[in-house]
Design an enzyme around this catalytic site. Structure first.
Site, mmCIF file in Angstrom:
data_model
loop_
_atom_site.group_PDB
_atom_site.id
_atom_site.type_symbol
_atom_site.label_atom_id
_atom_site.label_comp_id
_atom_site.label_asym_id
_atom_site.label_seq_id
_atom_site.Cartn_x
_atom_site.Cartn_y
_atom_site.Cartn_z
ATOM 1 N N SER A 159 0.841 -1.199 0.000
ATOM 2 C CA SER A 159 0.000 0.000 0.000
ATOM 3 C C SER A 159 0.881 1.256 0.000
ATOM 4 O O SER A 159 1.669 1.438 -0.931
ATOM 5 C CB SER A 159 -0.967 -0.053 1.185
ATOM 6 N N ASP A 189 -10.021 -5.473 -3.449
ATOM 7 C CA ASP A 189 -9.415 -4.451 -2.599
ATOM 8 C C ASP A 189 -10.267 -3.188 -2.687
ATOM 9 O O ASP A 189 -10.404 -2.591 -3.759
ATOM 10 C CB ASP A 189 -7.996 -4.198 -3.118
ATOM 11 N N HIS A 234 -7.252 -6.019 0.788
ATOM 12 C CA HIS A 234 -6.077 -5.185 1.081
ATOM 13 C C HIS A 234 -5.337 -5.645 2.338
ATOM 14 O O HIS A 234 -4.396 -4.991 2.779
ATOM 15 C CB HIS A 234 -6.565 -3.731 1.260
#
Lengths: 282, 282
Positions: free
Chosen positions: A150, A226, A259
């Site tokens: 991320s 995600d 995620h």
């Protein structure tokens, strides 16, 4: 280990996981990081792989949840996981927002007040930390790679694209690949770097790859479920930039993954192998 | 899935990790648990392995930190991790102590006030939960095993020794093997069960194994650097009891390992294999 203080240590897969802090001359504050040394490290220097974590994380999340030590022990790699920002700097408002300030350093060197005095995460990751690791752990300095998740995937891509001689391989899980074009990136860059967007380009992987290709194939895993994909991650922007300049990219859309660290753990072995293969060619 | 509510779901190693809650008729409160279904579960019923966690844990710790899903997916096992106690029961003082009450159900059926109204974790684990799992997930009910950590290692040993027809295999990480002889156990048993120590025996693995041997070898991993070993875990007491009755026990003292999930993760594959081998014989 001058200035390096061990906070705690755990035996893990016959190796040693240590949590450390040190006074950072770059960030002008105490900084923390974790290092996993596989059992091979007692006998010889080893390649090293840096993992940059995402928003809200500390140096612990990756070591506790990714399941990486098992493969680091199998392949003989040292893992280093730094914290995601300075902490307790005294800057007003540093703890007010989950996506800015503490836990959200965005791996940039802040130029704007009041952040510039401490938030120098880019220089910390590409200069101070590798020097500290080389001085204190048995690493092969010509075999260093970087990956992340991320915000940390963004950091890994930026650090590798700008420092290919330091980081010989790079990969990312669900990275923020075009921070200039997403709300998280725009918020962080405008406040850390100011409003002159020209200065933002050197921290945007999709811009950087068009300026100079990376010498190795880049591995990216991105879950299709995600929730940040469409608005924040913008994976396609990087894919198009790579296509435009013929940058080798192994972009894998993983159906149904989100995620979380459950996603990361599912593919961590592939990422570690990606780096090991790159190191074997050196 | 009557009365079973999905809280969240994550794809993990091509399988599915779900967090659930349901109104428990045994504990008279909402109870939570996690279930990992490996990819094979979409095609056929599979063996199931229950993991009981230690003090302060919830249904999440094992799934987030042990790295077990990778092996459950490899070997085709369903994993179930219940919470460690009822929560928010309204009993005065339930949240006051980290080693008693919330997060510390000790896998007993409380008989003393005020705990008996809700703290019925033994019956929950050996009756209500397996029935719920069998009704809602594709399991092979003749192939169920149980393992756990610390307080949960105690729970696993007790549940298996008392229910060998339900749990065909058992293993433990750093279990509390002689709760009648250690401070954690004495505190929990005196308050959940009252001061008549005769009633404690049915929740003490070192007592139970002397009453009736278990049909399979028991696997226990115990770190030598575990700070709870000498005072709370008392591993040798169980080893001596097993020796006295010729109970097969594979007790492995793991040099330098502590009480953490880093220890569990290092040996989780061996434990899963232990259960798989037992299931293959059925």
């Amino acid at each position: 280990m001058t200035n390096l203080k061990l906070i705690s240590e755990y035996k893990s897969f016959d190796g040693k996981l240590g949590f450390y802090y040190h006074p950072s001359s770059t960030c002008h504050s105490a900084m923390r990081f974790a290092v996993y040394q596989p059992p091979q490290a007692v006998a010889k220097p080893l390649p090293v792989l840096y993992f940059l974590s995402g928003l809200t994380c500390t140096e612990e999340n990756f070591m506790a949840k990714a399941g990486a030590q098992r493969y680091a022990a199998e392949y003989g790699l040292i893992l280093v996981a730094p914290d995601t920002s300075p902490r307790n700097t005294g800057i007003t408002g540093e703890d007010d927002e989950w996506d800015f300030g503490t836990g959200a350093g965005f791996y940039v060197d802040a130029t704007a007040e009041p952040w510039r005095s401490h938030y120098q995460m880019y220089s910390y990751i590409v200069q101070e930390l590798p020097a500290l690791i080389a001085a204190n752990f048995p690493i092969q300095s010509e075999k260093q790679g970087i990956f992340g998740h991320s915000m940390g995937g963004h950091g890994a891509l930026v650090c590798a694209l700008r420092n290919p001689h330091l980081f010989k391989s790079v990969s990312a899980f669900a990275p923020i690949v075009a921070p200039m074009g997403c709300p998280w990136g725009q918020k962080a860059f405008s406040r850390y770097l100011g409003n002159n967007q020209e200065s933002w380009r050197s921290y945007d992987a999709s811009e950087l790859v068009q300026q100079k290709k990376y010498h190795n194939s880049i591995l990216i895993d991105q879950g299709t479920s995600d929730k940040f994909l469409a608005e924040q991650l913008l994976t396609d922007v990087f894919a198009q930039a790579c296509t435009a300049v013929k940058q080798p990219l192994n972009l894998r859309y993983q159906t149904g993954y989100d995620h979380s660290y459950y996603f990361i753990a599912s593919f961590i072995e592939d990422h570690i192998r990606h780096h090991v293969i790159a190191f074997e060619k050196i």
